[in-house]
Write an enzyme that holds these catalytic residues in place. Structure first.
Site, PDB file in Angstrom:
ATOM      1  N   ARG A  29       0.785  -1.237   0.000  1.00 48.55           N
ATOM      2  CA  ARG A  29       0.000   0.000   0.000  1.00 48.55           C
ATOM      3  C   ARG A  29       0.815   1.285   0.000  1.00 48.55           C
ATOM      4  O   ARG A  29       0.237   2.371  -0.025  1.00 48.55           O
ATOM      5  CB  ARG A  29      -1.007   0.052   1.161  1.00 48.55           C
ATOM      6  CG  ARG A  29      -2.065  -0.990   1.106  1.00 48.55           C
ATOM      7  CD  ARG A  29      -3.220  -0.708   2.023  1.00 48.55           C
ATOM      8  NE  ARG A  29      -2.821  -0.357   3.375  1.00 48.55           N
ATOM      9  CZ  ARG A  29      -3.643   0.160   4.283  1.00 48.55           C
ATOM     10  NH1 ARG A  29      -4.907   0.390   3.968  1.00 48.55           N
ATOM     11  NH2 ARG A  29      -3.223   0.449   5.490  1.00 48.55           N
ATOM     12  N   ASP A  30       2.149   1.218   0.079  1.00 48.72           N
ATOM     13  CA  ASP A  30       2.941   2.451   0.060  1.00 48.72           C
ATOM     14  C   ASP A  30       4.272   2.234  -0.654  1.00 48.72           C
ATOM     15  O   ASP A  30       5.307   2.723  -0.221  1.00 48.72           O
ATOM     16  CB  ASP A  30       3.162   2.977   1.479  1.00 48.72           C
ATOM     17  CG  ASP A  30       3.627   4.431   1.501  1.00 48.72           C
ATOM     18  OD1 ASP A  30       3.299   5.182   0.562  1.00 48.72           O
ATOM     19  OD2 ASP A  30       4.318   4.818   2.451  1.00 48.72           O
ATOM     20  N   LEU A  31       4.238   1.498  -1.751  1.00 48.54           N
ATOM     21  CA  LEU A  31       5.448   1.273  -2.518  1.00 48.54           C
ATOM     22  C   LEU A  31       5.817   2.568  -3.236  1.00 48.54           C
ATOM     23  O   LEU A  31       4.976   3.176  -3.899  1.00 48.54           O
ATOM     24  CB  LEU A  31       5.238   0.145  -3.539  1.00 48.54           C
ATOM     25  CG  LEU A  31       6.491  -0.314  -4.266  1.00 48.54           C
ATOM     26  CD1 LEU A  31       7.474  -0.967  -3.299  1.00 48.54           C
ATOM     27  CD2 LEU A  31       6.134  -1.280  -5.370  1.00 48.54           C
ATOM     28  N   ASN A  35      10.971   3.524  -0.485  1.00 53.04           N
ATOM     29  CA  ASN A  35      10.763   2.249   0.192  1.00 53.04           C
ATOM     30  C   ASN A  35      11.407   1.075  -0.546  1.00 53.04           C
ATOM     31  O   ASN A  35      11.025  -0.071  -0.351  1.00 53.04           O
ATOM     32  CB  ASN A  35       9.272   1.989   0.412  1.00 53.04           C
ATOM     33  CG  ASN A  35       8.717   2.883   1.505  1.00 53.04           C
ATOM     34  OD1 ASN A  35       9.458   3.431   2.310  1.00 53.04           O
ATOM     35  ND2 ASN A  35       7.415   3.050   1.524  1.00 53.04           N
ATOM     36  N   THR A  69       1.205   7.349  -0.201  1.00 52.82           N
ATOM     37  CA  THR A  69       1.875   8.486  -0.817  1.00 52.82           C
ATOM     38  C   THR A  69       1.159   8.817  -2.120  1.00 52.82           C
ATOM     39  O   THR A  69       1.170   8.002  -3.049  1.00 52.82           O
ATOM     40  CB  THR A  69       3.360   8.135  -1.069  1.00 52.82           C
ATOM     41  OG1 THR A  69       3.937   7.734   0.173  1.00 52.82           O
ATOM     42  CG2 THR A  69       4.113   9.320  -1.633  1.00 52.82           C
TER      43      THR A  69
END
Length: 189
Positions: A29-31, A35, A69
């Site tokens: 959910r936040d690649l 990261n 993001t």
């Protein structure tokens, strides 16, 4: 920016890693570029602080609250659709690969609110300027507005491998070049 063959190697490695994450019933959910660590042993996905179970009805966020993001967020995630599917990580991987090869994100604006508007607007196509012709079909598919229109991670790996092989290179060689490239960047930056 990375050349297209190294971007394809990065895409194949990260898609394989995400497949392992999804096999455990999780979504990242936040690649995003921050990261992913490029190290001597290859790229590693980090920061699972926003990871969620794919089938869970339990949410760690308030109703209608969106986490992630915005510049790498899939349209359905930005719109607060529940439950999310693996397609959100495919979109984020596409955004990450776009940044790797072209140096920009699919949708950019002055404020996060304006980015959310662009991401969720089906009439607002992602900016693929600077993308080499051989990567354009893959990134176009990965950044499709509709979750069902995006390729699976298995298809992403297959397309990345085909692109590498079309360059006359073996997969293992492209992966070694990517690792070497990350070492050179660390040493000289």
């Amino acid at each position: 920016p990375l050349p297209s063959v190294l971007t394809a190697a990065l895409g194949a490695i990260l898609a394989e890693a995400l497949s392992g994450v999804h096999a455990q019933g999780l979504l990242h959910r936040d690649l995003k570029p921050a990261n992913v660590l490029l190290g001597p042993n290859g790229p590693k996905i980090i920061d699972f602080g926003l990871a969620a179970f794919t089938e869970s009805t339990i949410s760690l966020t308030a109703p209608h609250q969106v986490v992630g993001t915005p510049i790498c967020m899939a349209p359905e995630q930005a719109a607060g659709v529940k439950p999310l599917t693996a397609a959100v990580d495919v979109y984020a991987l596409g955004a990450l690969l776009l940044f790797a090869v072209a140096g920009h994100y699919p949708h950019q604006a002055a404020t996060p609110y304006m980015v959310f508007h662009l991401v969720t607007d089906p009439g607002s196509a992602p900016d693929l300027s600077g993308v080499p012709d051989d990567l354009a079909p893959l990134l176009t598919g990965m950044l499709a507005h509709g979750a069902g229109d995006r390729p699976s991670l298995t298809e992403v790996v297959q397309q990345c491998r085909a692109l590498i092989e079309a360059q006359g290179m073996k997969i293992a060689h492209a992966r070694r070049l990517l690792r070497l490239n990350s070492r050179l960047r660390k040493r000289f930056l």
